[in-house]
Write a protein that holds these residues in place. Structure first.
Motif, PDB file in Angstrom:
ATOM      1  N   VAL A 123      93.598-102.649  63.831  1.00 52.96           N
ATOM      2  CA  VAL A 123      94.963-103.177  63.786  1.00 52.96           C
ATOM      3  C   VAL A 123      95.017-104.541  64.467  1.00 52.96           C
ATOM      4  O   VAL A 123      95.738-105.447  64.027  1.00 52.96           O
ATOM      5  N   TRP A 124      94.250-104.706  65.552  1.00 55.33           N
ATOM      6  CA  TRP A 124      94.222-105.996  66.234  1.00 55.33           C
ATOM      7  C   TRP A 124      93.748-107.098  65.302  1.00 55.33           C
ATOM      8  O   TRP A 124      94.248-108.236  65.358  1.00 55.33           O
ATOM      9  N   SER A 125      92.777-106.809  64.446  1.00 48.10           N
ATOM     10  CA  SER A 125      92.287-107.807  63.503  1.00 48.10           C
ATOM     11  C   SER A 125      93.374-108.187  62.511  1.00 48.10           C
ATOM     12  O   SER A 125      93.486-109.342  62.100  1.00 48.10           O
ATOM     13  N   GLY A 126      94.181-107.208  62.111  1.00 51.53           N
ATOM     14  CA  GLY A 126      95.293-107.507  61.219  1.00 51.53           C
ATOM     15  C   GLY A 126      96.307-108.433  61.864  1.00 51.53           C
ATOM     16  O   GLY A 126      96.827-109.352  61.225  1.00 51.53           O
ATOM     17  N   LEU A 127      96.592-108.205  63.154  1.00 47.70           N
ATOM     18  CA  LEU A 127      97.505-109.096  63.859  1.00 47.70           C
ATOM     19  C   LEU A 127      96.909-110.488  64.030  1.00 47.70           C
ATOM     20  O   LEU A 127      97.614-111.494  63.951  1.00 47.70           O
ATOM     21  N   ALA A 128      95.592-110.547  64.229  1.00 46.12           N
ATOM     22  CA  ALA A 128      94.941-111.844  64.388  1.00 46.12           C
ATOM     23  C   ALA A 128      94.987-112.648  63.095  1.00 46.12           C
ATOM     24  O   ALA A 128      95.030-113.882  63.124  1.00 46.12           O
ATOM     25  N   SER A 129      94.985-111.956  61.947  1.00 50.22           N
ATOM     26  CA  SER A 129      95.034-112.667  60.679  1.00 50.22           C
ATOM     27  C   SER A 129      96.353-113.402  60.494  1.00 50.22           C
ATOM     28  O   SER A 129      96.429-114.390  59.772  1.00 50.22           O
ATOM     29  N   ILE A 130      97.433-112.927  61.144  1.00 47.06           N
ATOM     30  CA  ILE A 130      98.713-113.630  61.083  1.00 47.06           C
ATOM     31  C   ILE A 130      98.593-114.987  61.779  1.00 47.06           C
ATOM     32  O   ILE A 130      99.078-116.008  61.275  1.00 47.06           O
ATOM     33  N   ILE A 174      98.536 -91.314  71.281  1.00 45.17           N
ATOM     34  CA  ILE A 174      97.878 -92.133  70.256  1.00 45.17           C
ATOM     35  C   ILE A 174      97.500 -93.491  70.832  1.00 45.17           C
ATOM     36  O   ILE A 174      96.417 -94.018  70.557  1.00 45.17           O
ATOM     37  N   PHE A 175      98.375 -94.071  71.663  1.00 43.26           N
ATOM     38  CA  PHE A 175      98.021 -95.315  72.338  1.00 43.26           C
ATOM     39  C   PHE A 175      96.841 -95.105  73.278  1.00 43.26           C
ATOM     40  O   PHE A 175      95.985 -95.986  73.430  1.00 43.26           O
ATOM     41  N   LEU A 176      96.772 -93.943  73.903  1.00 40.56           N
ATOM     42  CA  LEU A 176      95.658 -93.634  74.798  1.00 40.56           C
ATOM     43  C   LEU A 176      94.340 -93.549  74.035  1.00 40.56           C
ATOM     44  O   LEU A 176      93.296 -94.008  74.516  1.00 40.56           O
ATOM     45  N   LEU A 177      94.366 -92.985  72.833  1.00 35.09           N
ATOM     46  CA  LEU A 177      93.166 -92.806  72.023  1.00 35.09           C
ATOM     47  C   LEU A 177      92.824 -94.051  71.203  1.00 35.09           C
ATOM     48  O   LEU A 177      91.720 -94.130  70.646  1.00 35.09           O
ATOM     49  N   PHE A 178      93.735 -94.979  71.128  1.00 33.53           N
ATOM     50  CA  PHE A 178      93.596 -96.157  70.269  1.00 33.53           C
ATOM     51  C   PHE A 178      92.253 -96.882  70.443  1.00 33.53           C
ATOM     52  O   PHE A 178      91.556 -97.145  69.452  1.00 33.53           O
ATOM     53  N   VAL A 232      95.165 -97.994  79.422  1.00 29.08           N
ATOM     54  CA  VAL A 232      93.961 -97.674  78.645  1.00 29.08           C
ATOM     55  C   VAL A 232      93.999 -98.398  77.305  1.00 29.08           C
ATOM     56  O   VAL A 232      92.974 -98.893  76.810  1.00 29.08           O
ATOM     57  N   PHE A 233      95.173 -98.465  76.700  1.00 33.07           N
ATOM     58  CA  PHE A 233      95.345 -99.137  75.406  1.00 33.07           C
ATOM     59  C   PHE A 233      94.916-100.606  75.484  1.00 33.07           C
ATOM     60  O   PHE A 233      94.133-101.085  74.654  1.00 33.07           O
ATOM     61  N   LEU A 234      95.383-101.321  76.492  1.00 34.72           N
ATOM     62  CA  LEU A 234      95.095-102.746  76.605  1.00 34.72           C
ATOM     63  C   LEU A 234      93.679-103.006  77.123  1.00 34.72           C
ATOM     64  O   LEU A 234      92.904-103.752  76.510  1.00 34.72           O
ATOM     65  N   MET A 235      93.328-102.386  78.240  1.00 36.98           N
ATOM     66  CA  MET A 235      92.017-102.626  78.825  1.00 36.98           C
ATOM     67  C   MET A 235      90.907-102.035  77.964  1.00 36.98           C
ATOM     68  O   MET A 235      89.822-102.613  77.843  1.00 36.98           O
ATOM     69  N   GLY A 236      91.155-100.870  77.375  1.00 38.65           N
ATOM     70  CA  GLY A 236      90.144-100.267  76.509  1.00 38.65           C
ATOM     71  C   GLY A 236      89.886-101.095  75.270  1.00 38.65           C
ATOM     72  O   GLY A 236      88.737-101.230  74.825  1.00 38.65           O
ATOM     73  N   SER A 237      90.937-101.661  74.682  1.00 45.00           N
ATOM     74  CA  SER A 237      90.761-102.520  73.510  1.00 45.00           C
ATOM     75  C   SER A 237      89.953-103.760  73.863  1.00 45.00           C
ATOM     76  O   SER A 237      89.055-104.177  73.113  1.00 45.00           O
ATOM     77  N   LEU A 238      90.263-104.346  75.013  1.00 46.55           N
ATOM     78  CA  LEU A 238      89.528-105.537  75.445  1.00 46.55           C
ATOM     79  C   LEU A 238      88.070-105.205  75.715  1.00 46.55           C
ATOM     80  O   LEU A 238      87.158-105.956  75.331  1.00 46.55           O
ATOM     81  N   ALA A 239      87.813-104.078  76.369  1.00 46.12           N
ATOM     82  CA  ALA A 239      86.439-103.684  76.672  1.00 46.12           C
ATOM     83  C   ALA A 239      85.644-103.389  75.395  1.00 46.12           C
ATOM     84  O   ALA A 239      84.471-103.760  75.284  1.00 46.12           O
ATOM     85  N   ARG A 240      86.280-102.748  74.428  1.00 48.33           N
ATOM     86  CA  ARG A 240      85.560-102.447  73.187  1.00 48.33           C
ATOM     87  C   ARG A 240      85.240-103.721  72.427  1.00 48.33           C
ATOM     88  O   ARG A 240      84.171-103.851  71.841  1.00 48.33           O
ATOM     89  N   PHE A 241      86.180-104.665  72.419  1.00 50.42           N
ATOM     90  CA  PHE A 241      85.907-105.934  71.741  1.00 50.42           C
ATOM     91  C   PHE A 241      84.779-106.694  72.422  1.00 50.42           C
ATOM     92  O   PHE A 241      83.962-107.342  71.773  1.00 50.42           O
ATOM     93  N   ASP A 242      84.710-106.584  73.736  1.00 48.70           N
ATOM     94  CA  ASP A 242      83.686-107.314  74.487  1.00 48.70           C
ATOM     95  C   ASP A 242      82.316-106.658  74.371  1.00 48.70           C
ATOM     96  O   ASP A 242      81.299-107.349  74.285  1.00 48.70           O
ATOM     97  N   ARG A 243      82.263-105.336  74.295  1.00 49.09           N
ATOM     98  CA  ARG A 243      80.985-104.627  74.344  1.00 49.09           C
ATOM     99  C   ARG A 243      80.509-104.129  72.968  1.00 49.09           C
ATOM    100  O   ARG A 243      79.306-104.062  72.733  1.00 49.09           O
ATOM    101  N   ASP A 244      81.430-103.781  72.087  1.00 51.58           N
ATOM    102  CA  ASP A 244      81.041-103.165  70.821  1.00 51.58           C
ATOM    103  C   ASP A 244      81.766-103.832  69.660  1.00 51.58           C
ATOM    104  O   ASP A 244      82.539-103.198  68.933  1.00 51.58           O
ATOM    105  N   GLN A 245      81.518-105.111  69.478  1.00 54.81           N
ATOM    106  CA  GLN A 245      82.214-105.826  68.421  1.00 54.81           C
ATOM    107  C   GLN A 245      81.821-105.330  67.033  1.00 54.81           C
ATOM    108  O   GLN A 245      82.610-105.451  66.085  1.00 54.81           O
ATOM    109  N   TYR A 246      80.610-104.793  66.901  1.00 59.34           N
ATOM    110  CA  TYR A 246      80.182-104.303  65.588  1.00 59.34           C
ATOM    111  C   TYR A 246      81.037-103.129  65.120  1.00 59.34           C
ATOM    112  O   TYR A 246      81.217-102.918  63.920  1.00 59.34           O
TER     113      TYR A 246
END
Length: 248
Positions: A209-216, A197-201, A22-36
């Motif tokens: 947090v992903w944006s912070g990692l991307a800034s590196i 917490i990973f499930l709810l992430f 859920v942590f990985l696929m949910g993060s990807l789905a949210r970025f794809d569908r709800d970037q705002y």
């Protein structure tokens, strides 16, 4: 097999993979569908000093804890045994993790107090924002509660080694929850809530947090080359214009 044993096996053999999926696929789905919504809402204009102290203490502490937990749990004992013994590593983890956990706890308490007691901030806060802060606060309390138990096991580091073997088994797809039955209850509750917490992430503000990692990665990107482009203007347009009032 008793029901308690089934629950134990599910929580520590199956539930980790559910949370990671859920942590990985949910993060990807949210970025794809709800970037705002891929952001952390700001209220920095309100109680800026309290926000600055709380946010800095929280982020310093939580980053240290995340790195420390990752390295401490996922590094095989054979890789560091020549440098530091298991009891010494556990003592180091107790001291450094205790300090970082206390710093993080103070910062998060400040942030919670600010968000709950200020009506304007509370009005602009989503319920999920407050809920995830409360869950993180409880998780920090549980982490601090485990310190006396870890201190009791510091002589042989038995608890640390059992937890590290379990975590490494999850990563290598060889989970074994049986040794965890001898672990004290605060460790188990702390682990289950941590996985939750990973499930709810993906459904919370934590996705920033992903944006912070991307800034590196941004720091290591190649330079952007900007070249001047010469315009092909007609001869009349290339002549400088006379200022108004000049003339014979």
């Amino acid at each position: 097999m008793p029901l308690a044993q089934h629950i134990h096996n599910f929580l520590f053999n199956v539930y980790p993979y559910v949370c990671l999926a859920v942590f990985l696929m949910g993060s990807l789905a949210r970025f794809d569908r709800d970037q705002y919504t891929w952001k952390s809402d700001s209220s920095q204009m309100l109680r800026a000093r309290q926000l600055r102290w709380g946010s800095n203490l929280f982020h310093i502490g939580i980053l240290f804890l995340l790195v420390g937990h990752t390295i401490g749990l996922l590094t095989p004992h054979a890789l560091y045994g020549w440098l530091i013994s298991a009891p010494q590593k556990q003592l180091l983890a107790i001291v450094s993790g205790g300090v970082a956990g206390l710093v993080c706890f103070i910062g998060l308490t400040i942030l919670l107090h600010r968000r709950i007691t200020d009506p304007r901030i509370r009005l602009t806060s989503h319920r999920t924002d407050l809920a995830i802060l409360v869950i993180l606060w409880v998780q920090l309390v549980l982490g601090l509660v485990t310190l006396p138990f870890s201190w009791g096991h510091r002589a042989d580091a038995s608890a640390m080694l059992i937890l590290a073997d379990w975590a490494q088994g999850i990563v290598t797809f060889q989970p074994d929850a049986a040794p965890l039955q001898s672990i004290d209850w605060p460790f188990k509750v702390h682990m289950v809530l941590g996985m939750t917490i990973f499930l709810l992430f993906p459904f919370s503000r934590l996705v920033h947090v992903w944006s912070g990692l991307a800034s590196i990665a941004y720091l290591f990107r190649p330079y952007q080359l900007v070249r001047a482009r010469r315009l092909n203007l007609p001869p009349a347009a290339q002549q400088p214009r006379a200022h108004q009032g000049e003339g014979a």
